[in-house]
Design an enzyme around this catalytic site. Structure first.
Site, PDB file in Angstrom:
ATOM      1  N   LYS A   1       6.320  20.065   6.169  1.00 24.43           N
ATOM      2  CA  LYS A   1       7.245  19.557   7.186  1.00 24.43           C
ATOM      3  C   LYS A   1       8.010  18.344   6.646  1.00 24.43           C
ATOM      4  CE  LYS A   1       6.909  18.709  12.159  1.00 24.43           C
ATOM      5  NZ  LYS A   1       7.252  17.326  12.332  1.00 24.43           N
TER       6      LYS A   1
ATOM      7  N   LYS B   1      12.048   8.924   0.126  1.00 28.53           N
ATOM      8  CA  LYS B   1      13.464   8.965  -0.271  1.00 28.53           C
ATOM      9  C   LYS B   1      13.674   9.890  -1.470  1.00 28.53           C
ATOM     10  CE  LYS B   1      13.713   4.379  -0.520  1.00 28.53           C
ATOM     11  NZ  LYS B   1      12.494   4.016   0.219  1.00 28.53           N
TER      12      LYS B   1
HETATM   13  N1  ATP Z   1       7.914  15.256   4.270  1.00 24.18           N
HETATM   14  C1  ATP Z   1       6.885  14.790   3.603  1.00 24.18           C
HETATM   15  N2  ATP Z   1       5.634  15.129   3.952  1.00 24.18           N
HETATM   16  C2  ATP Z   1       4.574  14.664   3.265  1.00 24.18           C
HETATM   17  N3  ATP Z   1       4.658  13.865   2.193  1.00 24.18           N
HETATM   18  C3  ATP Z   1       5.886  13.478   1.792  1.00 24.18           C
HETATM   19  C4  ATP Z   1       7.065  13.917   2.466  1.00 24.18           C
HETATM   20  N4  ATP Z   1       8.128  13.392   1.841  1.00 24.18           N
HETATM   21  C5  ATP Z   1       7.656  12.638   0.835  1.00 24.18           C
HETATM   22  N5  ATP Z   1       6.329  12.693   0.802  1.00 24.18           N
HETATM   23  C6  ATP Z   1       5.418  11.985  -0.105  1.00 24.18           C
HETATM   24  O1  ATP Z   1       5.463  10.597   0.220  1.00 24.18           O
HETATM   25  C7  ATP Z   1       5.220   9.821  -0.942  1.00 24.18           C
HETATM   26  C8  ATP Z   1       6.243   8.728  -1.073  1.00 24.18           C
HETATM   27  O2  ATP Z   1       7.474   9.306  -1.338  1.00 24.18           O
HETATM   28  P1  ATP Z   1       8.575   8.575  -2.243  1.00 24.18           P
HETATM   29  O3  ATP Z   1       7.977   8.034  -3.467  1.00 24.18           O
HETATM   30  O4  ATP Z   1       9.708   9.522  -2.354  1.00 24.18           O
HETATM   31  O5  ATP Z   1       8.958   7.409  -1.285  1.00 24.18           O
HETATM   32  P2  ATP Z   1      10.168   6.435  -1.480  1.00 24.18           P
HETATM   33  O6  ATP Z   1      10.798   6.279  -0.157  1.00 24.18           O
HETATM   34  O7  ATP Z   1      11.030   6.883  -2.579  1.00 24.18           O
HETATM   35  O8  ATP Z   1       9.421   5.128  -1.876  1.00 24.18           O
HETATM   36  P3  ATP Z   1       9.948   3.874  -2.717  1.00 24.18           P
HETATM   37  O9  ATP Z   1      10.740   3.030  -1.758  1.00 24.18           O
HETATM   38  O10 ATP Z   1       8.695   3.233  -3.161  1.00 24.18           O
HETATM   39  O11 ATP Z   1      10.820   4.391  -3.841  1.00 24.18           O
HETATM   40  C9  ATP Z   1       5.218  10.784  -2.116  1.00 24.18           C
HETATM   41  O12 ATP Z   1       3.903  11.049  -2.477  1.00 24.18           O
HETATM   42  C10 ATP Z   1       5.883  12.031  -1.552  1.00 24.18           C
HETATM   43  O13 ATP Z   1       5.421  13.218  -2.169  1.00 24.18           O
END
Ligand code: ATP
Length: 299
Positions: free
Chosen positions: A87, A115
């Site tokens: 999801k 993100k």
């Molecule tokens: N829809 C989702 N459902 C479950 N897990 C998710 C989902 N989207 C992202 N994730 C997981 O959440 C975690 C954090 O994601 P991500 O690193 O992309 O965050 P970010 O917003 O880029 O953080 P940062 O600001 O530190 O760069 C990762 O392990 C990713 O796989």
């Protein structure tokens, strides 16, 4: 205009006075015109801003949450089969749909909100390569490790790459059969390597420059807390690659910073997506009855 005769012929003192007077008048007129220019420039900028804000607002009214885009089925399939996610979180689908529609966007979402998935997943279902600009090699390495575990073809270019690694990436950029979907670079790499920029140009001409994702996009702005001069170089990307959508991502950006970032990247009027920063799982409590000594015992 005052008429005065030739200096050499009659009273040069008088002519000088006439010239001084005329000069004074000209200076006054210039000052008036400069004031008017300033006023018009500021009026023009305000009108431009309001047109762009209107564009942004109009874009945000579109239903980006739809699940009937041409890529919707494939997106859902890859989300589950590659990323093992069932999801999407709020704002992830709208961001993906916008960038898939080639609409420039800025996503503001808290750290850990997800993100990266917003460009990683679209990268898998778009022809060509998604270029990701990220400020730190350690962050890039983390992402590459995660993507490797998911069998996603991603590479990076930075100062510590060997000549062979650089050549392999350069080759992949313009190889229509290359499986490389994501290419990570630091802003310094972009700003300082003419060879890389010319490869990028070639990749673009081949229709393989799928999108530009800019992580920690607030680093473009001097008003942000993390200004990086090399991020300013990204300002040329929109003009160099007009067909390539830009997606900026950040966890921290005030309205002023977002506005500045849009100007620097030349993407005024882009779609702005802001996730909620409300964390219902975090509770703040201020117990009012405790005395100072009780606090000390608490810790
Ligand atoms: N829809 C989702 N459902 C479950 N897990 C998710 C989902 N989207 C992202 N994730 C997981 O959440 C975690 C954090 O994601 P991500 O690193 O992309 O965050 P970010 O917003 O880029 O953080 P940062 O600001 O530190 O760069 C990762 O392990 C990713 O796989």
């Amino acid at each position: 205009m005052e008429e005065y005769e030739d200096v050499s012929e009659k009273d040069p003192e008088k002519t000088l006075q006439q010239v001084e007077r005329e000069l004074k008048r000209v200076i006054q007129q210039i000052q008036i015109l400069q004031g008017r220019k300033q006023m018009l420039t500021s009026k023009r900028d305000k009108i431009k801003d309001s047109i762009q804000q209107h564009k942004s607002a109009k874009l945000s009214q579109k239903d980006w949450d739809r699940k009937d885009f041409p890529w919707s089925e494939e997106l859902k399939e890859k989300l589950q089969s590659v990323f093992k996610i069932s999801k999407l979180r709020a704002h992830q689908l709208p961001t993906m749909n916008a960038t898939m529609s080639k609409v420039d966007a800025i996503l503001i979402m808290p750290t850990g909100g997800g993100k990266s998935l917003c460009y990683q997943l679209p990268a898998l279902i778009t022809k060509g390569v998604t270029l990701v600009v990220s400020p730190l090699v350690s962050l890039i390495e983390d992402q590459l490790m995660g993507l490797k575990q998911l069998n996603v073809e991603a590479r990076m270019l930075n100062a510590s790459c060997t000549k062979e690694e650089v050549n392999a990436v350069h080759f992949a950029m313009t190889d229509a059969k290359s499986p490389m979907k994501l290419l990570y670079v630091t802003p310094e790499k972009l700003a300082k390597s003419k060879r890389f920029m010319s490869k990028l140009q070639k990749m673009y001409e081949m229709g393989r420059f799928a999108r530009l994702a800019i992580d920690e996009v607030h680093c473009c702005s001097q008003w942000g807390h993390d200004f990086r001069p090399d991020y300013k170089f990204l300002g040329i990307m929109r003009k160099m690659f007009p067909e390539t959508p830009i997606l900026g991502l950040t966890a921290t950006a005030t309205a002023r910073v977002v506005n500045d970032v849009q100007k620097i990247l030349d993407i005024q009027g882009c779609l702005l997506l802001k996730a909620s920063f409300n964390r219902p799982n975090l509770i703040y409590q201020v117990p009012s009855e405790l005395k100072n000594i009780d606090y000390i015992f608490l810790y």
